[in-house]
Each structure stands twice: as structure tokens, then as C-alpha cells.
Design an enzyme around this catalytic site. Structure first.
Site, PDB file in Angstrom:
ATOM      1  N   LYS A   1      62.427 -22.566  35.507  1.00 29.47           N
ATOM      2  CA  LYS A   1      61.271 -23.188  34.848  1.00 29.47           C
ATOM      3  C   LYS A   1      61.575 -23.576  33.408  1.00 29.47           C
ATOM      4  CE  LYS A   1      57.299 -21.653  37.474  1.00 29.47           C
ATOM      5  NZ  LYS A   1      55.982 -21.001  37.435  1.00 29.47           N
TER       6      LYS A   1
ATOM      7  N   LYS B   1      60.591 -28.878  49.492  1.00 32.18           N
ATOM      8  CA  LYS B   1      59.401 -28.079  49.770  1.00 32.18           C
ATOM      9  C   LYS B   1      58.133 -28.882  49.468  1.00 32.18           C
ATOM     10  CE  LYS B   1      58.556 -23.745  48.311  1.00 32.18           C
ATOM     11  NZ  LYS B   1      58.705 -22.419  47.709  1.00 32.18           N
TER      12      LYS B   1
ATOM     13  N   LYS C   1      52.874 -28.931  44.832  1.00 27.37           N
ATOM     14  CA  LYS C   1      51.696 -29.446  44.136  1.00 27.37           C
ATOM     15  C   LYS C   1      52.074 -30.510  43.116  1.00 27.37           C
ATOM     16  CE  LYS C   1      51.988 -26.098  40.488  1.00 27.37           C
ATOM     17  NZ  LYS C   1      52.268 -24.692  40.492  1.00 27.37           N
TER      18      LYS C   1
END
Ligand code: TRP
Length: 344
Positions: A115, A207, A210
């Protein structure tokens, strides 16, 4: 050895676009667990702000996750549904855990590395310390079981390490205060199998996410029947008919994903789906998948939209949930303060 009552805790970040992956990977599991356990399900807004959030969107995302929990079938009366920031003890215990966890442990967290990326100097301190807050979420309720995705396994191991170090470092004080030989349980992960890994509808190697720019890549829980049907029909496929055996899906990621989604929604194995659809072309299979997805997800979307028009109702569930959660959390924090030697 101290025996802890079985209790489930899990958290979902209110960061928008709840989709089929979240539903099959987490929320259906939460629904099942309520049959056998006392469960706390938390909308983890304090985790969300470890990266920048738009305040107005955060508010509506918190309500959206709450609505999704209820729409999917989690009973807010028998379980506790609440948002993290309303129970201050999470952050209070997180500070204690910041002092228990070692820099070396946090330095190993792969999610932080991913991240924070190359610009690590500019990542928030909160993003770095995030796993200590997650440990506090779980342990402030002395929860024993934690349903999480594969990606959170390392954080859960850290929570166990923190619990164990706390129990060791303060073992004398824990005993002196009459809490038995250990204070915190070592929480166990309940990891979902790979069968529920849901991939993008546009690319079977990625994957479902969102944050994908293409909304067609995912089925959002808030999508209505028409949108669900459209997205399934547009989903990427290849040109061959479906195989009859599971081995035939090996090099066909898009086919594998759609069969996997069908299987999960219909609570079957992929082999069973192929037994019914082997040899069928995609137009036949997609029609069946549209019907199934609309039947399973349509009512959830409808219920979510209905709940979201009644903000007062949602906010009341969260407030009452927090009031109930706080009772447990305060009891733990009082004991922790005694163990640490604070005056209270
Ligand atoms: N970190 C989890 C995620 O991103 C969310 C989370 C926060 C959580 N606290 C938790 C999950 C405690 C399980 C238990 O998915």
C-alpha cells in the site's frame, strides 16, 4: 490454561463499492457464523482513514456497509453491528499495543509495503501502525475466532504475537490481579478457501476490486437486477464451450471465474456446475448465471437501497451496537489498566 468463551469478531472497511468478492469472501461467512457464535461485526472507519478519505463519502460508505450486513442477513439484535470510532477503547488499546508490538514485526507486513509503495516516506503513520489497531479491535473483546480473507492472515498472526507478548510480559501482574495465567486469547483465523476468490469480470487474472476503473469488472452489492444482468452478459469469456471436467478450466481464467461464481452463489462445487453445464456454450451458461445472480443478489441490493433511505434507522443500529460493544470493551480496558499498573 485459561479457557475463553468463543466469540467471533471481524471488520470491514467502509471504502466504497462493496462487491461480489466481499459478499462471497466475507459477508456470507459472517451470516453463517451467527448460527453458532456470539458475533461482533465492525465497520472499521478508523482503518479507512489510514489513507485519504472524502468525509461525505466516508459517511455514506459507513452506512452502506451497515446496510449490506443487514441486507445479507446478519441480525443486529442477536449480534453486534457497530462502527469502530464509536467505541473509543479500540484506539486506547491500540496505543498499548503500539508499545507491545516491535518495529521489526511491523516492518515485515507485506500489506504495508504494497500500500505504501515506493513513496514510503509519505505513507501515514496510521497505515504503518494499522495492524496494531486491528489487533486491538479483536482483543478488546477477547475474541477467539476471526473470519478474514487470505490477505489478512499475516495481520492476524501479528495479533496473536501481540496477545502472546502481552501475556508473557505481564504474566506476574495478570496473576496478581486474579486474571488467571493468560489475559488475552490467541485469536484463530477462519480463512475462506480459494474457491471464493472472485476475479474481475473483465480479466480473469485480476481480483475483483472496488478500485477497478471499470464498473463492469465487478458486481456491486448495490446493483439492481438490470445492471447485474448486463454485467454478466458483458463478462469476458473465450470462444469454447464449457468443459465437463474441472481440469478443463485450467488455462481458461475467465471461464473458471464464472463457473466459480456460479458454484459459490448456488452453494455447489465447480465440478457439480460442470456436470450440469459441460458442453454448454457461454450464452446458455450466462443466461443461467444471470438468473442465479439476480435471484441471489437482487434482493440484497433492493434491501440495501431501502435501508439506505432510512438513515435514522441505520444510525440507530450503529449507536445501539456501539453501546453494547462498549460494555465489553470497557471491562477489558479496566483490566488492562490494572495489569499495566495505571491508577484509575
Ligand atoms: N484489515 C481488515 C481488512 O482490510 C479489516 C479489519 C480491521 C479487520 N480490523 C479487523 C478484520 C479485525 C478482522 C478483524 O480487510
Amino acid at each position: 490454561m485459561t479457557k475463553f468463551p468463543e466469540r467471533v469478531f471481524s471488520g470491514v472497511q467502509p471504502t466504497g463499492n462493496l462487491h461480489l468478492g466481499n459478499y462471497l469472501g466475507a459477508i456470507t461467512k459472517f451470516v453463517d457464523l451467527q448460527k453458532n457464535y456470539e458475533c461482533l461485526y465492525c465497520v472499521v472507519d478508523l482503518h479507512a482513514i489510514t489513507v485519504a478519505q472524502d468525509p461525505a463519502k466516508l459517511t455514506s460508505n459507513i452506512r452502506e456497509v451497515t446496510a449490506a450486513f443487514i441486507a445479507a442477513g446478519i441480525d443486529p439484535e442477536t449480534n453486534i453491528i457497530f462502527n469502530q470510532s464509536q467505541v473509543a477503547e479500540h484506539t486506547e488499546l491500540a496505543w498499548v499495543f503500539n508499545c507491545v508490538a516491535r518495529m521489526g514485526w511491523l516492518n515485515r507486513m507485506t500489506q504495508f509495503k504494497e500500500k505504501a509503495g515506493k513513496d514510503r516516506e509519505n505513507a501515514s503513520v496510521g497505515l504503518y501502525a494499522y495492524p496494531a489497531l486491528m489487533a486491538a479491535d479483536i482483543l478488546v473483546y477477547r475474541a477467539t475466532h476471526v473470519p478474514v480473507g487470505e490477505d489478512q492472515k499475516q495481520h492476524l498472526e501479528l495479533a496473536r504475537d501481540i496477545a502472546q507478548k502481552f501475556n508473557n510480559d505481564f504474566s506476574k501482574s495478570i496473576q496478581d490481579h486474579g486474571f488467571g495465567d493468560v489475559f488475552f486469547p490467541l485469536p484463530e483465523p477462519l480463512i475462506q478457501g480459494p474457491a471464493t476468490r472472485v476475479m474481475s469480470l473483465r480479466d480473469g487474472a485480476k481480483k475483483m476490486s472496488k478500485s477497478d476503473v471499470s464498473d463492469n469488472s465487478r458486481l456491486n452489492l448495490s446493483d439492481d437486477a438490470d445492471v447485474i444482468a448486463q454485467k454478466v452478459r458483458k463478462a469476458k469469456t473465450d470462444s469454447e464451450a464449457l468443459p465437463s471436467e474441472i481440469e478443463g478450466l485450467g488455462s481458461r481464467p475467465e471461464a473458471d471465474n464464472l463457473v466459480g461464481i456460479f458454484a459459490a452463489l448456488n452453494e455447489q462445487s465447480k465440478a457439480e456446475v460442470l456436470r450440469d453445464f459441460g458442453g454448454a456454450n457461454f450464452s446458455t451458461f450466462k443466461s443461467a448465471l444471470v438468473d442465479l445472480a439476480v435471484a441471489k443478489l437482487g434482493p440484497i441490493g433492493t434491501k440495501m437501497r431501502e435501508l439506505q433511505t432510512d438513515q435514522a434507522y441505520i444510525d440507530d443500529i450503529l449507536r445501539r451496537g456501539a453501546d453494547r460493544a462498549r460494555v465489553h470493551a470497557q471491562a477489558t480496558m479496566s483490566s488492562v489498566k490494572d495489569i499495566l499498573g495505571f491508577v484509575r
